[in-house]
Write a protein that holds these residues in place. Structure first.
Motif, PDB file in Angstrom:
ATOM      1  N   LEU A 187       0.808  -1.227   0.000  1.00 25.01           N
ATOM      2  CA  LEU A 187       0.000   0.000   0.000  1.00 25.01           C
ATOM      3  C   LEU A 187       0.841   1.276   0.000  1.00 25.01           C
ATOM      4  CD1 LEU A 187      -2.882  -0.877   2.513  1.00 25.01           C
ATOM      5  CD2 LEU A 187      -2.847  -1.095   0.032  1.00 25.01           C
ATOM      6  N   ARG A 188       2.144   1.151  -0.120  1.00 29.44           N
ATOM      7  CA  ARG A 188       2.975   2.356   0.012  1.00 29.44           C
ATOM      8  C   ARG A 188       2.592   3.445  -0.983  1.00 29.44           C
ATOM      9  NH1 ARG A 188       9.366   3.090   1.320  1.00 29.44           N
ATOM     10  NH2 ARG A 188       9.481   5.315   0.888  1.00 29.44           N
ATOM     11  N   ALA A 189       2.433   3.089  -2.237  1.00 28.74           N
ATOM     12  CA  ALA A 189       2.119   4.105  -3.258  1.00 28.74           C
ATOM     13  C   ALA A 189       0.799   4.806  -2.955  1.00 28.74           C
ATOM     14  CB  ALA A 189       2.095   3.468  -4.645  1.00 28.74           C
ATOM     15  N   SER A 190      -0.212   4.039  -2.568  1.00 23.81           N
ATOM     16  CA  SER A 190      -1.522   4.652  -2.288  1.00 23.81           C
ATOM     17  C   SER A 190      -1.471   5.522  -1.036  1.00 23.81           C
ATOM     18  CB  SER A 190      -2.603   3.579  -2.144  1.00 23.81           C
ATOM     19  OG  SER A 190      -2.359   2.744  -1.024  1.00 23.81           O
ATOM     20  N   LEU A 191      -0.662   5.134  -0.057  1.00 25.86           N
ATOM     21  CA  LEU A 191      -0.524   5.938   1.159  1.00 25.86           C
ATOM     22  C   LEU A 191       0.241   7.223   0.873  1.00 25.86           C
ATOM     23  CD1 LEU A 191       0.242   3.054   3.685  1.00 25.86           C
ATOM     24  CD2 LEU A 191      -1.832   4.452   3.620  1.00 25.86           C
ATOM     25  N   GLU A 192       1.253   7.141   0.023  1.00 26.90           N
ATOM     26  CA  GLU A 192       1.978   8.350  -0.379  1.00 26.90           C
ATOM     27  C   GLU A 192       1.050   9.299  -1.135  1.00 26.90           C
ATOM     28  OE1 GLU A 192       6.580   6.745  -0.719  1.00 26.90           O
ATOM     29  OE2 GLU A 192       5.266   6.551  -2.468  1.00 26.90           O
ATOM     30  N   ALA A 193       0.164   8.733  -1.955  1.00 28.37           N
ATOM     31  CA  ALA A 193      -0.813   9.560  -2.669  1.00 28.37           C
ATOM     32  C   ALA A 193      -1.780  10.220  -1.686  1.00 28.37           C
ATOM     33  CB  ALA A 193      -1.574   8.708  -3.681  1.00 28.37           C
ATOM     34  N   GLN A 194      -2.171   9.489  -0.653  1.00 28.04           N
ATOM     35  CA  GLN A 194      -3.065  10.050   0.367  1.00 28.04           C
ATOM     36  C   GLN A 194      -2.405  11.227   1.085  1.00 28.04           C
ATOM     37  OE1 GLN A 194      -4.590   7.191   3.212  1.00 28.04           O
ATOM     38  NE2 GLN A 194      -5.364   8.784   4.582  1.00 28.04           N
ATOM     39  N   HIS A 216      -2.341  17.068   1.774  1.00 32.53           N
ATOM     40  CA  HIS A 216      -1.368  18.167   1.894  1.00 32.53           C
ATOM     41  C   HIS A 216      -0.536  18.030   3.176  1.00 32.53           C
ATOM     42  CE1 HIS A 216      -3.484  19.955  -1.477  1.00 32.53           C
ATOM     43  NE2 HIS A 216      -4.610  19.906  -0.793  1.00 32.53           N
ATOM     44  N   MET A 217      -0.031  16.819   3.387  1.00 37.63           N
ATOM     45  CA  MET A 217       0.741  16.528   4.599  1.00 37.63           C
ATOM     46  C   MET A 217       2.211  16.216   4.289  1.00 37.63           C
ATOM     47  SD  MET A 217      -2.063  14.123   6.597  1.00 37.63           S
ATOM     48  CE  MET A 217      -1.114  14.006   8.130  1.00 37.63           C
ATOM     49  N   GLN A 218       2.686  16.655   3.103  1.00 37.50           N
ATOM     50  CA  GLN A 218       4.067  16.344   2.716  1.00 37.50           C
ATOM     51  C   GLN A 218       5.086  16.915   3.698  1.00 37.50           C
ATOM     52  OE1 GLN A 218       1.644  17.663   0.787  1.00 37.50           O
ATOM     53  NE2 GLN A 218       1.979  17.276  -1.406  1.00 37.50           N
ATOM     54  N   ASN A 219       4.734  17.988   4.375  1.00 38.46           N
ATOM     55  CA  ASN A 219       5.652  18.612   5.333  1.00 38.46           C
ATOM     56  C   ASN A 219       5.554  17.996   6.724  1.00 38.46           C
ATOM     57  OD1 ASN A 219       6.434  20.350   3.303  1.00 38.46           O
ATOM     58  ND2 ASN A 219       5.066  21.997   3.953  1.00 38.46           N
ATOM     59  N   GLN A 220       4.728  16.962   6.839  1.00 42.04           N
ATOM     60  CA  GLN A 220       4.484  16.355   8.157  1.00 42.04           C
ATOM     61  C   GLN A 220       4.834  14.878   8.195  1.00 42.04           C
ATOM     62  OE1 GLN A 220       0.371  16.666   9.362  1.00 42.04           O
ATOM     63  NE2 GLN A 220       0.764  16.042  11.484  1.00 42.04           N
ATOM     64  N   VAL A 221       4.762  14.204   7.060  1.00 39.37           N
ATOM     65  CA  VAL A 221       4.877  12.739   7.019  1.00 39.37           C
ATOM     66  C   VAL A 221       6.131  12.304   6.261  1.00 39.37           C
ATOM     67  CG1 VAL A 221       3.770  10.589   6.294  1.00 39.37           C
ATOM     68  CG2 VAL A 221       2.366  12.507   7.100  1.00 39.37           C
ATOM     69  N   ALA A 222       6.857  11.343   6.830  1.00 39.30           N
ATOM     70  CA  ALA A 222       8.038  10.757   6.178  1.00 39.30           C
ATOM     71  C   ALA A 222       7.884   9.250   6.123  1.00 39.30           C
ATOM     72  CB  ALA A 222       9.307  11.131   6.927  1.00 39.30           C
ATOM     73  N   PHE A 223       8.025   8.681   4.932  1.00 38.67           N
ATOM     74  CA  PHE A 223       8.040   7.228   4.762  1.00 38.67           C
ATOM     75  C   PHE A 223       9.502   6.783   4.803  1.00 38.67           C
ATOM     76  CE2 PHE A 223       3.959   8.374   3.021  1.00 38.67           C
ATOM     77  CZ  PHE A 223       3.131   7.309   3.369  1.00 38.67           C
TER      78      PHE A 223
END
Length: 344
Positions: A213-220, A225-232
């Protein structure tokens, strides 16, 4: 005592597999231990453990698999055969009438509606109280999963790890607290729920693990608009070290048996928030729990875990986890189950 452990999975390493590695290795300090497992796990066991490679990727109805198991166990002539989880239990139940006399133990690691396959054992171990439902009480033993204590990292090592993470994820605000999730990126872990819950929480989220599910979670993350909050962070061999950098650890699963992530977090003196899954509900106070699938409740639980009050509330659990949730404690309790069977 001559013991055979049967691990019938054939791929990744989760709580079930880690439990079996730890148990077999620890038992081998005192007893003759044989493990029947897929060849991919050979390097997980100490040289004291007698490893027997079997291709468990085959169906549980495969006649060659069943014959190989029967032949192996009869050659070893164990006092105890211990099946870890459902597939192993089903395989042993199919061949038990063909085995020389043995004492047979099963362990329930996850939620199953039909427990009959486990109840066929002479003794049944459950890794949480909730998993004992549907099993005769006189056969049942609750033994929590344990881990080896992780040495505390030096301040220098912590700073080095933290610098490495933020160097690769430059959009994160290093001044914010860190919420950490460790697990496979698969539906049962419901990381999507966690991403919903983290909206509005003033903290970074590190997601340690990989999966389909990594790709779909990255899309979520982008949609929210949480790119500045979440790191995979992906799969990390040093996940146990990374826990020591967290301000809080979170589980968002739909179901669990007894999650080792909780054990690791509590032993590292880390506060937690979790959905109300098996095992966790037997340890965490209500303020740090959320109904399964409820993002608002999980958000509230995370905020509680990040509060100053959390350390006071969970402090006694940190000490209890260090005393009770260890590989040594788990092993000694399991050996007592074996000894009880042998004494009959």
């Amino acid at each position: 005592m001559r013991i055979v452990q049967v691990l019938a999975t054939s791929g990744g390493v989760g709580g079930l597999e880690q439990h079996t590695f730890n148990l077999a290795n620890e038992m081998s300090l005192q007893h003759e231990v044989h493990i029947i497992a897929h060849p991919c796990y050979v390097d997980k066991f100490h040289e004291r453990v007698h490893f027997h490679a079997v291709d468990f990727a085959r169906s549980r109805w495969n006649i060659f698999l069943l014959w190989q198991l029967k032949t192996l166990i009869n050659q070893i002539q164990p006092d105890i055969v211990h099946a870890q989880a459902g597939k192993a239990a089903e395989l042993i139940s199919k061949i038990r009438s063909l085995l020389k006399p043995i004492h047979y133990v099963t362990t329930v690691h996850g939620t199953k509606k039909n427990k009959a396959i486990y109840a066929a054992g002479d003794a049944v171990i459950a890794v949480s109280r909730a998993l004992t439902q549907g099993i005769p009480q006189d056969k049942t033993h609750v033994i929590y999963n344990g881990v080896h204590p992780q040495p505390a990292l030096s301040l220098e090592h912590k700073q080095q790890l933290q610098s490495e993470i933020y160097a690769h994820h430059k959009t994160l605000d290093i001044s914010k607290k860190t919420v950490m999730c460790i697990g496979r990126l698969e539906p049962v872990k419901n990381i999507s729920l966690l991403l919903q819950a983290m909206q509005g929480v003033d903290a970074n989220l590190w997601i340690v693990g990989d999966g389909s599910l990594r790709a779909s979670l990255e899309a979520q993350v982008e949609q929210q608009h949480m790119q500045n909050q979440v790191a995979f962070l992906g799969f990390r061999k040093d996940a146990r070290d990374l826990i020591q950098l967290a301000d809080a650890v979170v589980l968002s699963s739909d179901r669990e048996g007894f999650p080792l992530v909780m054990v690791e977090a509590l032993q590292a003196d880390k506060t937690m928030a979790s959905t109300q899954v098996n095992g966790v509900v037997e340890w965490l106070p209500r303020a740090y729990l959320a109904e399964v699938g409820n993002s608002k409740e999980l958000q509230h639980a995370i905020q509680n875990a990040l509060s100053v009050q959390a350390l006071a509330d969970l402090g006694p659990l940190f000490a209890r986890a260090k005393a009770e949730l260890t590989v040594q404690a788990m092993t000694q309790q399991t050996l007592k189950v074996y000894e009880h069977l042998l004494s009959k």
